[in-house]
Design a protein around this motif. Sequence first.
Motif, PDB file in Angstrom:
ATOM      1  N   PHE A   1      12.947  28.777  -5.565  1.00  9.29           N
ATOM      2  CA  PHE A   1      11.501  28.647  -5.694  1.00  9.29           C
ATOM      3  C   PHE A   1      10.971  29.891  -6.387  1.00  9.29           C
ATOM      4  CE2 PHE A   1      12.909  26.379  -1.967  1.00  9.29           C
ATOM      5  CZ  PHE A   1      12.237  25.167  -2.030  1.00  9.29           C
ATOM      6  N   ARG A   2      10.189  29.688  -7.421  1.00 11.61           N
ATOM      7  CA  ARG A   2       9.631  30.819  -8.153  1.00 11.61           C
ATOM      8  C   ARG A   2       8.123  30.867  -7.958  1.00 11.61           C
ATOM      9  NH1 ARG A   2      11.236  34.351 -11.919  1.00 11.61           N
ATOM     10  NH2 ARG A   2       9.662  35.241 -13.305  1.00 11.61           N
ATOM     11  N   PHE A   3       7.640  31.972  -7.406  1.00 14.15           N
ATOM     12  CA  PHE A   3       6.210  32.178  -7.248  1.00 14.15           C
ATOM     13  C   PHE A   3       5.625  32.589  -8.595  1.00 14.15           C
ATOM     14  CE2 PHE A   3       7.666  32.496  -2.940  1.00 14.15           C
ATOM     15  CZ  PHE A   3       6.620  32.004  -2.179  1.00 14.15           C
ATOM     16  N   THR A   4       4.484  31.999  -8.934  1.00 12.43           N
ATOM     17  CA  THR A   4       3.823  32.324 -10.193  1.00 12.43           C
ATOM     18  C   THR A   4       2.431  32.860  -9.915  1.00 12.43           C
ATOM     19  OG1 THR A   4       3.041  30.040 -10.380  1.00 12.43           O
ATOM     20  CG2 THR A   4       5.107  30.588 -11.480  1.00 12.43           C
ATOM     21  N   VAL A   5       1.728  33.278 -10.961  1.00 12.07           N
ATOM     22  CA  VAL A   5       0.391  33.857 -10.803  1.00 12.07           C
ATOM     23  C   VAL A   5      -0.536  32.819 -10.184  1.00 12.07           C
ATOM     24  CG1 VAL A   5      -1.562  34.879 -12.021  1.00 12.07           C
ATOM     25  CG2 VAL A   5       0.777  35.347 -12.775  1.00 12.07           C
ATOM     26  N   PRO A   6      -1.267  33.168  -9.132  1.00 12.28           N
ATOM     27  CA  PRO A   6      -2.083  32.182  -8.422  1.00 12.28           C
ATOM     28  C   PRO A   6      -3.123  31.475  -9.279  1.00 12.28           C
ATOM     29  CG  PRO A   6      -1.826  34.146  -7.107  1.00 12.28           C
ATOM     30  CD  PRO A   6      -1.253  34.459  -8.442  1.00 12.28           C
TER      31      PRO A   6
ATOM     32  N   GLU B   1      15.045  37.342  -5.826  1.00 18.01           N
ATOM     33  CA  GLU B   1      15.490  37.825  -7.127  1.00 18.01           C
ATOM     34  C   GLU B   1      14.284  38.089  -8.024  1.00 18.01           C
ATOM     35  OE1 GLU B   1      18.215  34.961  -8.678  1.00 18.01           O
ATOM     36  OE2 GLU B   1      19.674  35.228  -7.050  1.00 18.01           O
ATOM     37  N   ASP B   2      14.309  39.182  -8.749  1.00 17.43           N
ATOM     38  CA  ASP B   2      13.230  39.529  -9.693  1.00 17.43           C
ATOM     39  C   ASP B   2      11.859  39.561  -9.023  1.00 17.43           C
ATOM     40  OD1 ASP B   2      15.102  39.696 -11.744  1.00 17.43           O
ATOM     41  OD2 ASP B   2      14.919  37.546 -12.172  1.00 17.43           O
ATOM     42  N   THR B   3      11.825  39.886  -7.762  1.00 17.41           N
ATOM     43  CA  THR B   3      10.603  40.058  -6.948  1.00 17.41           C
ATOM     44  C   THR B   3       9.794  38.783  -6.742  1.00 17.41           C
ATOM     45  OG1 THR B   3       9.038  40.591  -8.741  1.00 17.41           O
ATOM     46  CG2 THR B   3      10.380  42.408  -7.835  1.00 17.41           C
ATOM     47  N   CYS B   4      10.153  37.678  -7.400  1.00 19.79           N
ATOM     48  CA  CYS B   4       9.297  36.494  -7.262  1.00 19.79           C
ATOM     49  C   CYS B   4      10.068  35.187  -7.150  1.00 19.79           C
ATOM     50  CB  CYS B   4       8.322  36.403  -8.436  1.00 19.79           C
ATOM     51  SG  CYS B   4       9.145  36.283 -10.031  1.00 19.79           S
ATOM     52  N   GLU B   5      11.397  35.248  -7.197  1.00 19.62           N
ATOM     53  CA  GLU B   5      12.180  34.020  -7.073  1.00 19.62           C
ATOM     54  C   GLU B   5      12.928  34.028  -5.748  1.00 19.62           C
ATOM     55  OE1 GLU B   5      15.693  31.760  -9.509  1.00 19.62           O
ATOM     56  OE2 GLU B   5      13.861  32.339 -10.578  1.00 19.62           O
ATOM     57  N   LEU B   6      12.659  32.998  -4.943  1.00 24.58           N
ATOM     58  CA  LEU B   6      13.267  32.892  -3.621  1.00 24.58           C
ATOM     59  C   LEU B   6      14.467  31.959  -3.709  1.00 24.58           C
ATOM     60  CD1 LEU B   6      12.525  33.803  -0.635  1.00 24.58           C
ATOM     61  CD2 LEU B   6      11.646  31.480  -0.355  1.00 24.58           C
ATOM     62  N   VAL B   7      15.601  32.421  -3.214  1.00 30.23           N
ATOM     63  CA  VAL B   7      16.822  31.619  -3.217  1.00 30.23           C
ATOM     64  C   VAL B   7      17.210  31.349  -1.766  1.00 30.23           C
ATOM     65  CG1 VAL B   7      19.198  31.430  -4.012  1.00 30.23           C
ATOM     66  CG2 VAL B   7      17.524  32.724  -5.361  1.00 30.23           C
ATOM     67  N   VAL B   8      17.257  30.088  -1.414  1.00 28.04           N
ATOM     68  CA  VAL B   8      17.590  29.675  -0.051  1.00 28.04           C
ATOM     69  C   VAL B   8      18.922  28.944  -0.088  1.00 28.04           C
ATOM     70  CG1 VAL B   8      16.881  28.298   1.947  1.00 28.04           C
ATOM     71  CG2 VAL B   8      15.151  29.458   0.547  1.00 28.04           C
ATOM     72  N   ARG B   9      19.901  29.478   0.607  1.00 30.38           N
ATOM     73  CA  ARG B   9      21.229  28.857   0.651  1.00 30.38           C
ATOM     74  C   ARG B   9      21.530  28.463   2.098  1.00 30.38           C
ATOM     75  NH1 ARG B   9      21.910  33.474  -2.703  1.00 30.38           N
ATOM     76  NH2 ARG B   9      22.304  32.909  -4.894  1.00 30.38           N
ATOM     77  N   TRP B  10      21.610  27.163   2.319  1.00 31.77           N
ATOM     78  CA  TRP B  10      21.893  26.652   3.666  1.00 31.77           C
ATOM     79  C   TRP B  10      23.400  26.643   3.922  1.00 31.77           C
ATOM     80  CZ3 TRP B  10      17.795  26.399   6.653  1.00 31.77           C
ATOM     81  CH2 TRP B  10      16.542  26.136   6.096  1.00 31.77           C
ATOM     82  N   ALA B  11      23.774  26.813   5.150  1.00 33.22           N
ATOM     83  CA  ALA B  11      25.193  26.777   5.508  1.00 33.22           C
ATOM     84  C   ALA B  11      25.799  25.399   5.254  1.00 33.22           C
ATOM     85  CB  ALA B  11      25.366  27.164   6.981  1.00 33.22           C
ATOM     86  N   THR B  12      24.969  24.385   5.166  1.00 35.03           N
ATOM     87  CA  THR B  12      25.454  23.031   4.877  1.00 35.03           C
ATOM     88  C   THR B  12      25.816  22.847   3.415  1.00 35.03           C
ATOM     89  OG1 THR B  12      23.154  22.338   4.601  1.00 35.03           O
ATOM     90  CG2 THR B  12      24.169  21.970   6.757  1.00 35.03           C
ATOM     91  N   GLY B  13      25.491  23.844   2.559  1.00 30.30           N
ATOM     92  CA  GLY B  13      25.910  23.774   1.177  1.00 30.30           C
ATOM     93  C   GLY B  13      24.826  23.563   0.158  1.00 30.30           C
ATOM     94  N   THR B  14      23.594  23.460   0.562  1.00 25.37           N
ATOM     95  CA  THR B  14      22.491  23.232  -0.374  1.00 25.37           C
ATOM     96  C   THR B  14      21.826  24.539  -0.757  1.00 25.37           C
ATOM     97  OG1 THR B  14      22.048  21.056   0.582  1.00 25.37           O
ATOM     98  CG2 THR B  14      20.300  22.035  -0.739  1.00 25.37           C
ATOM     99  N   GLU B  15      21.574  24.695  -2.033  1.00 26.95           N
ATOM    100  CA  GLU B  15      20.841  25.860  -2.511  1.00 26.95           C
ATOM    101  C   GLU B  15      19.527  25.397  -3.133  1.00 26.95           C
ATOM    102  OE1 GLU B  15      21.190  28.593  -6.378  1.00 26.95           O
ATOM    103  OE2 GLU B  15      22.759  29.041  -4.889  1.00 26.95           O
ATOM    104  N   ARG B  16      18.438  26.090  -2.816  1.00 27.27           N
ATOM    105  CA  ARG B  16      17.134  25.775  -3.402  1.00 27.27           C
ATOM    106  C   ARG B  16      16.514  27.063  -3.933  1.00 27.27           C
ATOM    107  NH1 ARG B  16      15.583  20.652  -2.034  1.00 27.27           N
ATOM    108  NH2 ARG B  16      16.702  19.699  -0.302  1.00 27.27           N
TER     109      ARG B  16
END
Length: 577
Positions: free
Chosen positions: A550-555, A533-548
């Motif tokens: 992660f937002r990448f920021t300027v190094p 999302e928005d080129t820098c936010e990673l959304v991980v949704r597991w089939a077990t029901g957990t969502e995580r």
Amino acid sequence: MDLPRDDRVLSPYTGYTRAHWEAAADALLAAVEPYAGDDLALYDLPGEHTSRSGRLSDGLEGYARTLLLAAFRRDENVLERYAAGLAAGVSGVWPRIEDRSQPLVEAASIALALRLTRELLWDRLDDAVRGRAAAWLSDALTARAWPCNWELFPVTVGGFLREIGHETRACRTAVERGLERIEQWYLGDGWYTDGDGRKFDYYNGWAMHLYPVLHAWLEQDEGLLDRYGDRLSRHLADHARLFGADGAPVLQGRSLTYRFATAAPLWLGALTGRTPLPAGTTRRLASGTLRYFLERGAVDERGLLTPGWHGPDETLLQDYSGPASPYWASKGFLGLLLPPGHEVWTATEAPGPTEAADAVTAVGPPNWLIQSTRSDGLVRLHNHGSEDVRYDPYYTRLAYSTVTRPSDSCDNSVTVGGRAGRTGIEPLGTGEGWAASRHTVADAIRVTNLVVAEGAVEVRAHLVTGAAAGTPVRITGWAARDGARSELLPVFGLDDALTGTVTGPSGLFVALARLTARPDPPPLRELVSVTVEDTCELVVRWATGTERRFRFTVPDEPSALSEPSVRTVPPQVTGNP
């Protein structure tokens, strides 16, 4: 090697008992005897003398490292042979202990063996031999050590010489200096780096913990034992997770030819009472790794340990490796110091962590993520913080396991503009089910790496910055291995060949990976959904029901990766990646 029949009642996992360890020790000691010189001071084992120390030092190494095994075995007849070799060695055969010389390493094994068997070996020598031996060892008190685990060799020598009343002031100085040196390398939670930098590997167990804990135990110094023993106990909680169900340690780090020396800290915890592991689990892990190597060619037709991992393998060696180097595996027999009636020998084997349950464990100081699966017994180590000062594929790859080894094709790597090197690794943190790091590829090109894991599945994301638009990027996964299946699927920024192109000031590349020994695992895309999302936010949704998320920021900001939220959602897959 002729071993007793398996005992599947006492040892349902490995079949090994104390009798197996004794028989293995006896066989290894008998096999090296024909290679002892006439005066028994040097053991000239067959093989190329390519170590930087030279043939004479290699012969001393053969004596010292097998003496350590004899000390743990405590066989008086065998120790008589080593007593004769000691008398000859200190009469001018052995090279002197000098600054940063290999004899300093071997002096520690000799001193430790003499201290452990004092009434069986040292006390039976005549005064003249004892005097020459103490004089030879005393050079270790002032010899400069390499700034790493070598600092503990004068500690070990000093402990023995002080016990026998030789140069006690110099001994005290050497001990205090060495113990003070390792304090600057202790990073907490049971983990040392092996000298300056971030060199994390099995030296934590078979050196950085072994020597100070044994020193404190032999000194009967409760204060020191509290300090170093408590650190060992904490370390073992992580160390125990580095063994697969088949007994294999994770293939990572240097000096891997020491093989089942990885069992040494397990026994040490039981010996000193500083371990979080049940007695049956300790023996199961230790016996598992011994059996693993004995059944896979570690010992050749002559009964000798070969330089390598399974069988002979020169690619696994370092420039300090000689024909006798593998005999630091003797440390793995430390458990023989425990009497036959000790619970570690009498308890029924209990499962190791890998067999108990699936687990993804964050290890803070080295910035590792240890991922194990009960269904296939595999362990995977995601490396986001360990790096040697020299290039070594056993340190620089993103991941290691109990069934794979680094390949020439740069497995578990990110190639940017044709360059796959990974240097200047910076840990960016670990958390529940994830670890992250940043490294330099070349010049100003940097890659921020994230792995998110559950079960056997991994989500790998790599943010490339500093590369010109149009720069090609290639992602690689696990090396192929018989008996294990490797998968790598593109998710974002990659084509089916796992290649992509930097299109702006930065480029994000995401893939799914899996290493499993299950013959028919569920499809990867049914187990996890990944969106950007928005080129820098990673959304991980597991089939077990957990969502995580992660937002990448300027190094150049303090943290190149943040995890603003972790929340649970109803068990469902919200769509294809």
